[in-house]
Design an enzyme around this catalytic site. Structure first.
Site, PDB file in Angstrom:
ATOM      1  N   GLU A  53       0.820  -1.220   0.000  1.00 22.43           N
ATOM      2  CA  GLU A  53       0.000   0.000   0.000  1.00 22.43           C
ATOM      3  C   GLU A  53       0.852   1.268   0.000  1.00 22.43           C
ATOM      4  O   GLU A  53       0.526   2.227  -0.690  1.00 22.43           O
ATOM      5  CB  GLU A  53      -0.930   0.017   1.214  1.00 22.43           C
ATOM      6  N   ASP A  71      -6.596   8.010   0.003  1.00 17.55           N
ATOM      7  CA  ASP A  71      -6.031   7.015   0.919  1.00 17.55           C
ATOM      8  C   ASP A  71      -4.825   7.634   1.625  1.00 17.55           C
ATOM      9  O   ASP A  71      -3.987   8.258   0.978  1.00 17.55           O
ATOM     10  CB  ASP A  71      -5.584   5.767   0.155  1.00 17.55           C
TER      11      ASP A  71
END
Ligand SMILES: *[C@@H]1O[C@H](CO)[C@@H](O)[C@H](O)[C@H]1NC(C)=O
Length: 148
Positions: A53, A71
């Site tokens: 990520e 995000d």
């Protein structure tokens, strides 16, 4: 030109200030904060997830133009459901925090919010990168030689 220089310096300072964790340092910290086995999620799963990520970078941000959300941080936690960034339509803020709190060098808040995410029924499957890169994989390399 001046504006460009200022932008360059700004980007440079952002890069310099970003904390990028070493794999084992993160493993130890996550273990210390009770992430190993939390809701059935192993330490190696958390590390694999964070690696794919954010590359262990606490300052990582990625805008999702489709969902008009962003995000944030080492776990790339999304502003639609979990935090408030003041610009995401129909945001829920289930972690009850400002999204900027997820970008701190001190990842205590990011860990707390990640725990909140996996308490939902979908658990770790909330993270697409986990499904794509970590599920059904041998993840032992993520904790190898870390003494955890
Ligand atoms: C990190 O922040 C938490 C509060 O969010 C605090 O309790 C803790 O002492 C901090 N850790 C460090 C190493 O500063």
């Amino acid at each position: 030109m001046k504006a460009l220089l200022a932008l360059g310096l700004l980007l440079l300072s952002v890069t310099v200030n970003a904390k990028v964790f070493k794999r084992c340092a993160l493993a130890k910290l996550l273990k210390q904060d009770g992430m190993d086995g939390y809701k059935g999620v192993s330490l190696a799963d958390w590390l694999c997830l964070a690696h794919h990520e954010s590359n262990f970078n606490t300052k990582a941000t990625n805008y999702n133009s489709g969902g008009q959300s962003t995000d944030y941080g080492i776990f790339q936690i999304n502003s639609r459901y979990w935090c408030n960034d003041g610009k995401t339509p129909k945001a829920v803020n289930a972690c009850g925090i400002s999204c900027s709190a997820l970008l701190q060098d001190n990842i205590t808040q990011a860990i707390k919010c990640a725990k909140r995410v996996v308490r939902d029924p979908q658990g770790i499957r909330a993270w697409v990168a986990w499904k794509t890169h970590c599920q059904h994989q041998d993840l032992s390399k993520y904790v190898k030689n870390c003494g955890v």
